[in-house]
Design a protein around this motif. Structure first.
Motif, PDB file in Angstrom:
ATOM      1  N   ILE A   3      42.418  50.807  70.006  1.00 25.33           N
ATOM      2  CA  ILE A   3      40.882  50.493  69.300  1.00 25.33           C
ATOM      3  C   ILE A   3      39.983  49.906  70.443  1.00 25.33           C
ATOM      4  CG2 ILE A   3      40.025  48.664  67.810  1.00 25.33           C
ATOM      5  CD1 ILE A   3      42.802  48.707  66.427  1.00 25.33           C
ATOM      6  N   TYR A   5      36.801  47.832  71.254  1.00 25.29           N
ATOM      7  CA  TYR A   5      36.327  46.616  70.881  1.00 25.29           C
ATOM      8  C   TYR A   5      35.487  45.959  71.937  1.00 25.29           C
ATOM      9  CZ  TYR A   5      40.163  44.616  73.599  1.00 25.29           C
ATOM     10  OH  TYR A   5      40.844  44.250  74.630  1.00 25.29           O
ATOM     11  N   TYR A  99      44.066  44.372  62.776  1.00 25.00           N
ATOM     12  CA  TYR A  99      43.935  44.269  64.288  1.00 25.00           C
ATOM     13  C   TYR A  99      44.714  43.961  65.091  1.00 25.00           C
ATOM     14  CZ  TYR A  99      39.462  46.168  62.199  1.00 25.00           C
ATOM     15  OH  TYR A  99      38.588  46.831  61.703  1.00 25.00           O
TER      16      TYR A  99
END
Length: 160
Positions: A3, A5, A99
């Motif tokens: 992911i 971020y 997450y």
């Protein structure tokens, strides 16, 4: 691929988000019904968020994915579950469930530990339920167990 971020300082207008992350930080063992959301209004939990930003030791970083805040780590000097001595900041951290397990929490912890070191703090503390999977992350980021009771560990990280 992981992911994508970013981690950044929280903005004053985002302080109300800490209520959500405080609720998300409550460890719920498998098979246990989550508490009502208003549990965060209890005085022993409000110590983490009430008037955040008004004390010099209030520091917060947030994680963002696609312009959405998905996690936060914050510290303040307070008499909380993880309190070890006056002047030592205590940690709170949480991510939205979807997450977790992607290294974002670890990155948030490392960012905060680095900030505390830069500001001259010698140590930081936290408390964590023994059954919480986050215990491993805390150990991996330099915390050690200095005390425990039936349900939780009190952990300390030396920043020297």
């Amino acid at each position: 691929m992981g992911i994508e971020y970013i981690i950044r300082e929280i903005e004053k207008t985002e302080y109300p988000l800490l209520d959500d992350f405080l609720y998300e930080a409550i460890f719920i063992p498998d098979g246990v019904q989550p508490p009502e959301r208003n549990i965060i209004n209890l005085p022993e939990l409000q110590v983490y968020v009430a008037g955040f930003g008004k004390q010099k030791d209030d520091i917060c970083f947030i994680a963002e994915v696609d312009n959405k805040v998905i996690g936060a780590v914050w510290v303040r000097v307070m008499d909380d579950y993880g309190h070890v001595e006056d002047g030592v900041p205590s940690f709170a951290i949480s991510l939205y469930k979807e997450y977790r397990g992607h290294g974002i929490g670890t990155a948030l912890m490392r960012r905060m530990l680095s900030e505390l070191k830069e500001r001259g703090y010698e140590k930081a503390s936290l408390s964590v339920q023994k059954a919480n999977y986050a215990v491993k992350m805390y150990l991996n980021t330099g915390f050690t167990v200095i005390d425990e009771n039936e349900e939780e560990y009190i952990m300390l990280c030396s920043l020297r």
